[in-house]
Design a protein around this motif. Structure first.
Motif, PDB file in Angstrom:
ATOM      1  N   THR A 227     -24.413  91.447  24.528  1.00 53.55           N
ATOM      2  CA  THR A 227     -23.832  91.707  25.848  1.00 53.55           C
ATOM      3  C   THR A 227     -22.362  92.031  25.651  1.00 53.55           C
ATOM      4  O   THR A 227     -21.631  91.279  24.988  1.00 53.55           O
ATOM      5  N   ILE A 228     -21.950  93.200  26.157  1.00 54.02           N
ATOM      6  CA  ILE A 228     -20.554  93.625  26.031  1.00 54.02           C
ATOM      7  C   ILE A 228     -19.905  93.496  27.405  1.00 54.02           C
ATOM      8  O   ILE A 228     -20.332  94.145  28.364  1.00 54.02           O
ATOM      9  N   ASP A 229     -18.923  92.605  27.514  1.00 47.06           N
ATOM     10  CA  ASP A 229     -18.218  92.425  28.790  1.00 47.06           C
ATOM     11  C   ASP A 229     -16.847  93.082  28.732  1.00 47.06           C
ATOM     12  O   ASP A 229     -16.037  92.757  27.863  1.00 47.06           O
ATOM     13  N   GLY A 230     -16.620  94.034  29.643  1.00 49.75           N
ATOM     14  CA  GLY A 230     -15.306  94.704  29.682  1.00 49.75           C
ATOM     15  C   GLY A 230     -14.694  94.449  31.052  1.00 49.75           C
ATOM     16  O   GLY A 230     -14.824  93.367  31.610  1.00 49.75           O
ATOM     17  N   LEU A 231     -14.064  95.504  31.577  1.00 51.35           N
ATOM     18  CA  LEU A 231     -13.442  95.379  32.906  1.00 51.35           C
ATOM     19  C   LEU A 231     -13.915  96.576  33.721  1.00 51.35           C
ATOM     20  O   LEU A 231     -13.791  97.721  33.276  1.00 51.35           O
ATOM     21  N   GLY A 232     -14.492  96.324  34.874  1.00 55.36           N
ATOM     22  CA  GLY A 232     -14.977  97.430  35.693  1.00 55.36           C
ATOM     23  C   GLY A 232     -13.875  97.981  36.576  1.00 55.36           C
ATOM     24  O   GLY A 232     -12.705  97.595  36.453  1.00 55.36           O
ATOM     25  N   GLY A 233     -14.266  98.900  37.448  1.00 51.68           N
ATOM     26  CA  GLY A 233     -13.261  99.391  38.402  1.00 51.68           C
ATOM     27  C   GLY A 233     -13.592 100.797  38.889  1.00 51.68           C
ATOM     28  O   GLY A 233     -14.595 101.394  38.502  1.00 51.68           O
ATOM     29  N   GLY A 323     -10.503  95.409  23.615  1.00 52.27           N
ATOM     30  CA  GLY A 323     -10.256  94.327  24.571  1.00 52.27           C
ATOM     31  C   GLY A 323     -11.501  93.947  25.355  1.00 52.27           C
ATOM     32  O   GLY A 323     -11.474  93.589  26.522  1.00 52.27           O
ATOM     33  N   VAL A 324     -12.686  94.058  24.694  1.00 56.60           N
ATOM     34  CA  VAL A 324     -13.932  93.619  25.355  1.00 56.60           C
ATOM     35  C   VAL A 324     -14.425  92.344  24.673  1.00 56.60           C
ATOM     36  O   VAL A 324     -13.926  91.965  23.610  1.00 56.60           O
ATOM     37  N   LYS A 325     -15.388  91.697  25.271  1.00 54.37           N
ATOM     38  CA  LYS A 325     -15.966  90.465  24.697  1.00 54.37           C
ATOM     39  C   LYS A 325     -17.429  90.745  24.423  1.00 54.37           C
ATOM     40  O   LYS A 325     -18.151  91.226  25.324  1.00 54.37           O
ATOM     41  N   VAL A 326     -17.880  90.486  23.182  1.00 53.35           N
ATOM     42  CA  VAL A 326     -19.282  90.765  22.840  1.00 53.35           C
ATOM     43  C   VAL A 326     -19.982  89.458  22.480  1.00 53.35           C
ATOM     44  O   VAL A 326     -19.484  88.704  21.647  1.00 53.35           O
TER      45      VAL A 326
END
Ligand code: HGY
Ligand code: MN
Ligand code: MN
Length: 418
Positions: A227-233, A323-326
């Protein structure tokens, strides 16, 4: 032995079984895709139809708590451990009609062929149809055979969440399979021997003009969820330097996976990302989260683990730079299986007796035999498939190849059941 397989009926039954599917157009004239996901209506109708065939052949039928189906031809010495054969009839989306089904209908035809020549095996011969060999719905392959081999915790299995948000427990009970999954585990030495018939799902037999493959090893499969968590927008307002786009990061990870598999320099290493889920999945919204599933295999588990180490270090670099979290979840990481030399030789003897060319080989696909190998001596019989194609609607095996495979299986089963 003068065995006459009823190949015409086998072809008919294969065609009928292929009809239990979600209908979809492949866009190519005359081509028919098959999708038959575990516990769906198509699967349940196929199971009911197969049960009638087992009963017509005079087999004793039982189903366990996860829907593995056992159809037994009782031998003259019923107290002895049985000889087993079988495969699966579930099919991944947009697949062909031979993967797995040849091992079930071909196994049935092998039994009927032996019945027709009037032999009575000493050991019972048992035909198995495994539940959910494909990972499509519950994310892990060989669900039924893992539980039979006792290599999957029953509570973990029942809690597996299906793609339609029902747990395995809910889905199996809705399908009429009650009972405790712990009962699925086979008693010790339940089978004295096991042989599975399957299409090769590779090009070697056809390329070399060999009629039968005798599987000596089954490659070691593993699968992981990332799961790759970034920043949406907002796709318009969020400027490029401010983005932490989860899908761009996932794309780099997928290419790093491909590089890691190629990087071993050994043809036996394969890695695939076959599913990617993008959140929120709107054309004008920067992806904030991506879930992807990795399938990685090798004939050498150590080399497979090296590939995983390379993938993890590539992910760490991408994480920092973007700058994402995996996060990583292991779904399964299985050892390979080695066939029983005695059963390999029994298959070889049958090929010689039938005048069929044959060769020893590795199975790069996994099969339920990979887990039955934990509790019994196993081997597999391969027949060629056109261009080595599988998991595609144009998967194809000739009726002659199916007939040859069933003849070899029949002779092998009889030899093992003596
Ligand atoms: O993926 C496999 O190897 C098998 O066909 N399920
Ligand atoms: Mn398959
Ligand atoms: Mn298969």
């Amino acid at each position: 032995m003068n065995l006459s397989v009823n190949a015409a009926r086998l072809q008919q039954e294969m065609d009928t079984l292929a009809g239990f599917t979600q209908v979809e157009q492949t866009g190519r004239e005359g081509e028919r895709a098959v999708t038959r996901v575990v516990f769906t209506n198509d699967d349940m109708q196929a199971r009911a139809w197969l049960r009638v065939l087992y009963e017509e052949a005079g087999l004793q039928v039982r189903e366990d708590a996860v829907g593995n189906t056992f159809a037994r031809w009782v031998g003259s010495d019923p107290g002895l451990p049985a000889v087993g054969t079988g495969s699966h009839t579930d099919a991944i989306p947009h697949a062909g009609m031979y993967d797995g089904t040849l091992g079930v209908l071909g196994g049935l035809e092998a039994i009927r062929t032996l019945q027709r020549v009037g032999v009575k095996p000493r050991r019972s011969i048992e035909l198995v149809m495994f539940t959910s060999e494909e990972p499509t719905r519950f994310g892990i392959g060989c669900l039924g055979s893992r539980l039979m081999a006792g290599t999957l915790d029953p509570a973990r299995a029942d809690a597996l969440l299906g793609k339609d948000d029902l747990t395995l427990r809910q889905a199996r009970e809705n399908a009429g399979f009650q009972g405790d999954l712990a009962q699925v585990k086979l008693p010790v030495s339940y089978y004295s021997a096991w042989a599975e018939l399957h299409i090769e799902q590779g090009p070697l037999l056809e390329r070399d003009g060999v009629q039968i493959g005798i599987v000596t090893h089954i490659a070691a499969p593993a699968s992981y969820r990332f799961t790759i968590d970034g920043l949406g927008g907002h796709a318009g307002a969020l400027l490029m330097p401010d983005r932490r786009d989860a899908l761009c990061a996932a794309s780099e990870i997928i290419l790093a996976i491909e590089r890691a598999a190629l990087g071993t320099g050994v043809i036996d290493t394969v890695a695939t990302v076959g599913t990617v889920k993008v959140h929120p999945g709107a054309v004008n919204s920067v992806p904030s989260r991506v879930d992807l599933e990795l399938d990685v295999r090798d004939t050498e588990p150590g080399r497979r683990d090296e590939v995983m180490a390379h993938i993890r270090s590539a992910i760490a670099e991408i994480e920092a730079r973007r700058g994402v979290k995996v996060s990583e979840t292991e779904i399964n990481a299985d050892a390979p299986a080695t066939s029983s030399e005695a059963i390999v030789e029994s298959i070889q003897k049958a090929c010689k007796d039938l005048g069929l060319t044959n060769r020893r080989m590795v199975s790069r696909a996994y099969h339920d035999s990979l887990f039955i190998a934990r509790v019994a001596p196993v081997a597999m019989i391969f027949v060629p498939c056109r261009d080595g194609v599988s998991h595609r609607p144009d998967e194809f095996a000739t009726v002659e190849a199916m007939r040859d495979g069933v003849s070899v299986l029949a002779e092998t089963l009889l030899d093992l059941a003596r």
